[in-house]
Write a protein that holds these residues in place. Structure first.
Motif, PDB file in Angstrom:
ATOM      1  N   THR A  10       0.837  -1.208   0.000  1.00  0.00           N
ATOM      2  CA  THR A  10       0.000   0.000   0.000  1.00  0.00           C
ATOM      3  C   THR A  10       0.868   1.252   0.000  1.00  0.00           C
ATOM      4  N   LEU A  11       1.885   1.276   0.837  1.00  0.00           N
ATOM      5  CA  LEU A  11       2.783   2.425   0.912  1.00  0.00           C
ATOM      6  C   LEU A  11       3.552   2.602  -0.397  1.00  0.00           C
ATOM      7  N   ILE A  12       4.062   1.527  -0.956  1.00  0.00           N
ATOM      8  CA  ILE A  12       4.843   1.598  -2.200  1.00  0.00           C
ATOM      9  C   ILE A  12       3.976   2.108  -3.343  1.00  0.00           C
ATOM     10  N   ILE A  13       2.777   1.578  -3.472  1.00  0.00           N
ATOM     11  CA  ILE A  13       1.873   2.025  -4.538  1.00  0.00           C
ATOM     12  C   ILE A  13       1.470   3.479  -4.303  1.00  0.00           C
ATOM     13  N   PHE A  14       1.180   3.829  -3.050  1.00  0.00           N
ATOM     14  CA  PHE A  14       0.832   5.212  -2.723  1.00  0.00           C
ATOM     15  C   PHE A  14       1.968   6.159  -3.109  1.00  0.00           C
ATOM     16  N   LEU A  15       3.192   5.833  -2.730  1.00  0.00           N
ATOM     17  CA  LEU A  15       4.334   6.694  -3.057  1.00  0.00           C
ATOM     18  C   LEU A  15       4.521   6.823  -4.569  1.00  0.00           C
ATOM     19  N   HIS A  16       4.294   5.719  -5.279  1.00  0.00           N
ATOM     20  CA  HIS A  16       4.406   5.738  -6.733  1.00  0.00           C
ATOM     21  C   HIS A  16       3.343   6.663  -7.339  1.00  0.00           C
ATOM     22  N   LEU A  17       2.116   6.511  -6.876  1.00  0.00           N
ATOM     23  CA  LEU A  17       1.023   7.325  -7.411  1.00  0.00           C
ATOM     24  C   LEU A  17       1.146   8.800  -7.034  1.00  0.00           C
ATOM     25  N   ILE A  18       1.487   9.089  -5.792  1.00  0.00           N
ATOM     26  CA  ILE A  18       1.591  10.491  -5.379  1.00  0.00           C
ATOM     27  C   ILE A  18       2.740  11.176  -6.121  1.00  0.00           C
ATOM     28  N   SER A  19       3.795  10.438  -6.404  1.00  0.00           N
ATOM     29  CA  SER A  19       4.910  11.008  -7.168  1.00  0.00           C
ATOM     30  C   SER A  19       4.475  11.351  -8.584  1.00  0.00           C
ATOM     31  N   ALA A  20       3.708  10.461  -9.201  1.00  0.00           N
ATOM     32  CA  ALA A  20       3.194  10.733 -10.553  1.00  0.00           C
ATOM     33  C   ALA A  20       2.225  11.915 -10.528  1.00  0.00           C
ATOM     34  N   ILE A  21       1.382  11.966  -9.498  1.00  0.00           N
ATOM     35  CA  ILE A  21       0.420  13.068  -9.378  1.00  0.00           C
ATOM     36  C   ILE A  21       1.151  14.401  -9.240  1.00  0.00           C
ATOM     37  N   ILE A  66      10.492  12.262  -9.021  1.00  0.00           N
ATOM     38  CA  ILE A  66      11.085  11.468 -10.099  1.00  0.00           C
ATOM     39  C   ILE A  66      11.899  10.319  -9.512  1.00  0.00           C
ATOM     40  N   ILE A  67      12.685  10.625  -8.503  1.00  0.00           N
ATOM     41  CA  ILE A  67      13.512   9.590  -7.854  1.00  0.00           C
ATOM     42  C   ILE A  67      12.620   8.526  -7.215  1.00  0.00           C
ATOM     43  N   LEU A  68      11.591   8.956  -6.533  1.00  0.00           N
ATOM     44  CA  LEU A  68      10.663   8.029  -5.879  1.00  0.00           C
ATOM     45  C   LEU A  68       9.915   7.164  -6.899  1.00  0.00           C
ATOM     46  N   LEU A  69       9.539   7.755  -8.010  1.00  0.00           N
ATOM     47  CA  LEU A  69       8.881   6.987  -9.084  1.00  0.00           C
ATOM     48  C   LEU A  69       9.782   5.852  -9.554  1.00  0.00           C
ATOM     49  N   LEU A  70      11.044   6.165  -9.781  1.00  0.00           N
ATOM     50  CA  LEU A  70      11.994   5.152 -10.248  1.00  0.00           C
ATOM     51  C   LEU A  70      12.158   4.029  -9.226  1.00  0.00           C
ATOM     52  N   ILE A  71      12.364   4.401  -7.989  1.00  0.00           N
ATOM     53  CA  ILE A  71      12.575   3.390  -6.939  1.00  0.00           C
ATOM     54  C   ILE A  71      11.349   2.494  -6.785  1.00  0.00           C
ATOM     55  N   THR A  72      10.170   3.104  -6.705  1.00  0.00           N
ATOM     56  CA  THR A  72       8.961   2.295  -6.518  1.00  0.00           C
ATOM     57  C   THR A  72       8.643   1.459  -7.750  1.00  0.00           C
ATOM     58  N   MET A  76       8.261  -2.619  -7.733  1.00  0.00           N
ATOM     59  CA  MET A  76       7.057  -3.303  -8.223  1.00  0.00           C
ATOM     60  C   MET A  76       7.359  -4.262  -9.370  1.00  0.00           C
ATOM     61  N   ILE A  77       8.225  -3.855 -10.283  1.00  0.00           N
ATOM     62  CA  ILE A  77       8.573  -4.746 -11.406  1.00  0.00           C
ATOM     63  C   ILE A  77       9.199  -6.031 -10.883  1.00  0.00           C
ATOM     64  N   LEU A  78      10.111  -5.893  -9.921  1.00  0.00           N
ATOM     65  CA  LEU A  78      10.783  -7.077  -9.372  1.00  0.00           C
ATOM     66  C   LEU A  78       9.845  -7.899  -8.478  1.00  0.00           C
ATOM     67  N   ALA A  79       9.138  -7.226  -7.596  1.00  0.00           N
ATOM     68  CA  ALA A  79       8.287  -7.935  -6.630  1.00  0.00           C
ATOM     69  C   ALA A  79       7.122  -8.643  -7.303  1.00  0.00           C
ATOM     70  N   LEU A  80       6.553  -8.031  -8.303  1.00  0.00           N
ATOM     71  CA  LEU A  80       5.413  -8.641  -8.994  1.00  0.00           C
ATOM     72  C   LEU A  80       5.847  -9.579 -10.117  1.00  0.00           C
ATOM     73  N   GLN A  81       7.150  -9.719 -10.256  1.00  0.00           N
ATOM     74  CA  GLN A  81       7.728 -10.602 -11.273  1.00  0.00           C
ATOM     75  C   GLN A  81       7.121 -10.328 -12.660  1.00  0.00           C
ATOM     76  N   LEU A  82       7.067  -9.066 -12.992  1.00  0.00           N
ATOM     77  CA  LEU A  82       6.475  -8.679 -14.273  1.00  0.00           C
ATOM     78  C   LEU A  82       7.291  -9.170 -15.461  1.00  0.00           C
ATOM     79  N   LYS A  83       8.568  -9.456 -15.223  1.00  0.00           N
ATOM     80  CA  LYS A  83       9.416  -9.941 -16.315  1.00  0.00           C
ATOM     81  C   LYS A  83       8.886 -11.258 -16.889  1.00  0.00           C
TER      82      LYS A  83
END
Length: 159
Positions: A10-21, A66-72, A76-83
């Motif tokens: 929840t925190l990671i997604i929130f930080l990702h979204l708030i950074s984009a916003i 921008i930095i937070l977007l990259l980190i989050t 997410m890419i690694l944790a959700l195994q999107l590869k």
């Protein structure tokens, strides 16, 4: 990474979204509200000075975003195994868009700094010339790219 994401998703997604916003919303506000309100200022020195100040304050919020977007995004890419997912192409497209947006942001940042130097030296025409492409091309381009990235993010969220 999976454990980190599972414990703090929840925190990671929130930080990702708030950074984009902050980044995209900030550009929309700067371009379509602040820019037009600045046109009512008749004194070119005051107008340029306020524009430079607005951009400086905007950058102080956007750079951490921008930095937070990259980190989050990496988490997410690694944790959700999107590869290993069919959605990986969307993640790559999104990251390419954010990369292009970051390059454009760096150009905006450099142009603003050059405009500030010209302004400080009393060369208002040069300062203005550095700022014109920001409002005309660079910020609108980043707004469109950011909105596309949001659509891709919504697609990925369905994962």
């Amino acid at each position: 990474m999976s454990e980190l994401f599972n414990n703090f998703s929840t925190l990671i997604i929130f930080l990702h979204l708030i950074s984009a916003i902050i980044w995209i919303g900030g550009m929309i506000v700067i371009r379509f509200a602040v820019h037009y309100s600045m046109q009512n200022i008749e004194d070119p020195k005051i107008k340029l000075g306020r524009t430079l100040e607005n951009l400086k304050r905007f950058f102080s919020m956007v750079i951490p975003s921008i930095i937070l977007l990259l980190i989050t995004a990496i988490i997410m890419i690694l944790a959700l195994q999107l590869k290993e997912s069919e959605l990986y192409k969307y993640a790559i497209a999104k990251e390419l868009i954010w990369t292009v947006m970051t390059i454009i942001f760096i150009i905006i940042y450099m142009k603003r700094n050059k405009a500030q130097k010209a302004f400080d030296n009393g060369d208002f025409a040069t300062a203005k010339n550095h700022l014109v492409p920001l409002a005309k091309y660079l910020i609108p381009t980043n707004i469109v790219l950011g909105l596309i990235a949001i659509i891709l993010g919504i697609t990925l969220r369905g994962y």
